[in-house]
Write an enzyme that holds these catalytic residues in place. Structure first.
Site, mmCIF file in Angstrom:
data_model
loop_
_atom_site.group_PDB
_atom_site.id
_atom_site.type_symbol
_atom_site.label_atom_id
_atom_site.label_comp_id
_atom_site.label_asym_id
_atom_site.label_seq_id
_atom_site.Cartn_x
_atom_site.Cartn_y
_atom_site.Cartn_z
ATOM 1 N N SER A 215 -4.571 -10.832 -1.762
ATOM 2 C CA SER A 215 -2.965 -10.874 -2.051
ATOM 3 C C SER A 215 -2.940 -10.907 -3.353
ATOM 4 C CB SER A 215 -2.249 -11.609 -1.095
ATOM 5 O OG SER A 215 -0.850 -11.587 -1.430
ATOM 6 N N LYS B 287 0.807 -1.170 0.102
ATOM 7 C CA LYS B 287 -0.134 0.014 0.078
ATOM 8 C C LYS B 287 0.690 1.359 0.043
ATOM 9 C CE LYS B 287 -3.089 -2.976 0.422
ATOM 10 N NZ LYS B 287 -2.123 -4.067 0.112
ATOM 11 N N CYS C 77 8.346 -8.680 -1.574
ATOM 12 C CA CYS C 77 7.885 -9.961 -2.180
ATOM 13 C C CYS C 77 8.039 -10.135 -3.547
ATOM 14 C CB CYS C 77 6.501 -10.646 -2.033
ATOM 15 S SG CYS C 77 5.974 -10.341 0.081
#
Length: 575
Positions: free
Chosen positions: A477, A129, A199
């Site tokens: 996700s 975010k 990630c």
């Protein structure tokens, strides 16, 4: 404009003239020189913290940005804002803070820039975010702006293959199913994340990093290098220098972020099989510019964009692999070949996208980036859905899902929140062929629109990812796999049809047609609506989440909390 001409810059209000002597005394207290006070002030905003590896290298990278600003006769002023890292927040009450943090980041960067009258902004972000939050602040303020991604994490290695945090979440499901031991789970959790960085798959952070280049706010290819690579410093320094060029030429964030550049960004999300969260963040960025570009507009772009970049979670490769074969510029060159790109958009270098792509001599490698003429699939990796179950739309990632598996019909199994669904999945109290419904997880009803990765990963880990569907008014996700539909709107808290579902209702989803329906007549839905007891009460009766729930709009429009540029009565740069 010379480096010392501040006649049209906001920093004149805190650094020029006899009445600003008190302000200048503060600058002298920090060791600034006369020349530095006379130069443009550039805010260097980072989301550095010790919450997670995504953000841990941002403070080092900020120093390189500052060198670039200084080399171009600007005065950098570093400050930080918050982040909430989804990987840490996932699967518990902390996930409610994640989307809310996007608004807090945009708000706090705005307040810092306004309060100190900075003339431009270089923003560094590393986790989910924080990327859209930083870009939203740039567009809201409409200052000359350059975005810098902190870089991806390196993949871990286990038994000769790359592994990411997605594999750890799915290993939890395998462990619950008795398929792997405690020791095996401990091994994978120790090796999956070997470095700083966000990630590594095409999850939300890397998706929005690709967006930052495609939309024009980041320098070409700057998002690709993994966080540990020292080469990131060169991109950071160049970004600091680039923002001074934008000041000189008065190129502001809304000159860069246009309807056309938003469409370019949506194309890149689709062709890379990016995160469904882009369907939330692109409308929010557009909102800051006063551009009407909602979820369904995004999905229209997705629909006719081929999917040709083979990235996890649907594919095989990670961000480092994409960088090594040429990164986002090569992807965009392929889109240009298919005439799916607006080339005249201005980017952070001050040149047009077409001019930048003319400088790129690399071509699709055929392994990570397939030729657009021979895509993995003809339609985008993310698809919009609409129907009587989602009048305001919904979104599903189909990257990596076989053509014969993008349609699903089955009975609803309704859960009132994610915790209830996760417990049922953990106990294997669900059946093949069911459509698992998780409601009351929308922006207002959650509050906070949580991601469902713990539940979806557990399903995949149990080998059931292709045997059930999951729908929610929450979100997923970027690491989610399987047939999972999110952002169903209107959400349950607003009385949307998802609030009216009952166990056993037949739900039909067809991603090829873009439809999602419950087999109920309009009269049956109206009857149930008249019996609806209203939104579920939450435990959040005060504080940030209470405030957010009362301000937040629909997920279709980006789950935003203020009227946006359409309602503004002034532009910050012109005060």
């Amino acid at each position: 404009m010379s480096a010392s001409d501040k006649s049209h810059l906001p920093s004149r209000h805190v650094s020029v003239g006899p009445s600003r002597a008190p302000h200048r005394s503060y600058y002298y207290a920090m060791g600034m020189t006369d020349d530095e006070i006379k130069q443009p002030f550039v805010g260097v905003a980072t989301c550095w913290n010790e919450a997670a590896p995504c953000n841990i290298s941002l403070n080092r990278q900020a120093q390189a940005v500052k060198l670039g600003v200084k080399s171009a006769q600007g005065t950098p002023r570093e400050f930080t804002t918050i982040t909430v890292t989804d990987g840490i927040a996932m699967g518990h009450e902390g996930m409610r803070s994640s989307l809310v943090s996007r608004e807090a980041i945009a708000d706090t960067v705005e307040l810092t820039v306004r309060g100190h009258c900075y003339d431009a902004l270089v923003g560094l972000a590393g986790c989910d975010k924080s990327l859209p939050g930083m870009m939203m602040a740039m567009v809201r303020l409409n200052v000359p702006s350059v975005f810098v991604y902190g870089g991806s994490i390196l993949p871990g290695r286990l038994n000769g293959r790359d592994v990411t945090v997605q594999d750890v979440f799915e290993a939890v499901g395998q462990h619950q199913a008795g398929a792997i031991s405690d020791e095996a789970l401990e091994v994978i959790e120790r090796v999956a994340c070997p470095s700083a960085g966000a990630c590594g798959g095409q999850f939300t952070a890397n998706t929005m990093a690709c967006v930052s280049e495609a939309i024009g706010l980041a320098l070409p290819n700057s998002s690709g290098a993994p966080a540990p690579y020292e080469s990131r410093d060169r991109f950071c320094e160049a970004s600091g220098s680039a923002v001074m060029n934008l000041i000189e030429r008065n190129i502001r964030a809304r000159d860069v972020v246009t309807r056309q550049s938003l469409e370019n960004a949506a194309r890149v999300v689709a062709c890379t099989g990016g995160s469904t969260n882009a369907g939330l963040h692109l409308p929010a960025i557009a909102h800051e510019a006063g551009i009407d570009f909602d979820l369904m507009d995004v999905c229209e772009i997705f629909r006719d964009t081929p999917y040709f970049v083979d990235l996890k979670p649907g594919g095989r490769f990670v961000a480092k692999d994409l960088y090594e074969v040429g990164g986002v510029p090569v992807v965009m060159k392929e889109l240009r070949k298919a005439r799916l790109l607006h080339e005249d958009c201005v980017v952070a270098t001050g040149r047009t996208m077409g001019e930048e792509l003319d400088l790129i001599d690399r071509e699709a490698d055929g392994r990570v980036i397939h030729p657009v003429s021979a895509p993995l699939s003809e339609t985008g990796g993310v698809v919009g859905l609409r129907g009587n179950l989602a009048p305001d739309g919904a979104i599903v990632k189909v990257a990596g899902i076989a053509e014969d598996q993008i349609r699903f019909e089955g009975p609803a199994r309704v859960f009132e929140c994610e915790e209830d669904a996760f417990e049922a999945v953990k106990a294997r109290e669900y059946k093949e062929g069911e459509v698992i419904v998780i409601r009351n997880e929308g922006p207002a009803g959650g509050p906070g629109m949580r991601e469902m990765l713990s539940t979806t990963a557990a399903i995949s880990g149990q080998g059931m990812g292709k045997k059930v569907a999951l729908i929610t008014d929450g979100r997923f996700s970027g690491a989610t796999r399987g047939f999972c539909v999110g952002h169903i709107g209107p959400e349950a808290a607003h009385g949307g049809p998802i609030a009216l579902l009952r166990d056993g209702d037949t739900i039909k989803i067809d991603a090829s047609k873009g439809t999602i329906e419950v087999v109920l007549t309009e009269d049956e839905l109206k009857s149930r609506k008249s019996e609806w007891a209203g939104p579920r009460e939450t435990i959040y009766a005060s504080g940030s989440l209470w405030k957010y729930a009362r301000l937040v709009g629909s997920s279709r429009n980006g789950a935003v909390t203020h009227p946006g540029a359409e309602a503004e009565k002034h532009v910050y740069m012109d005060i």
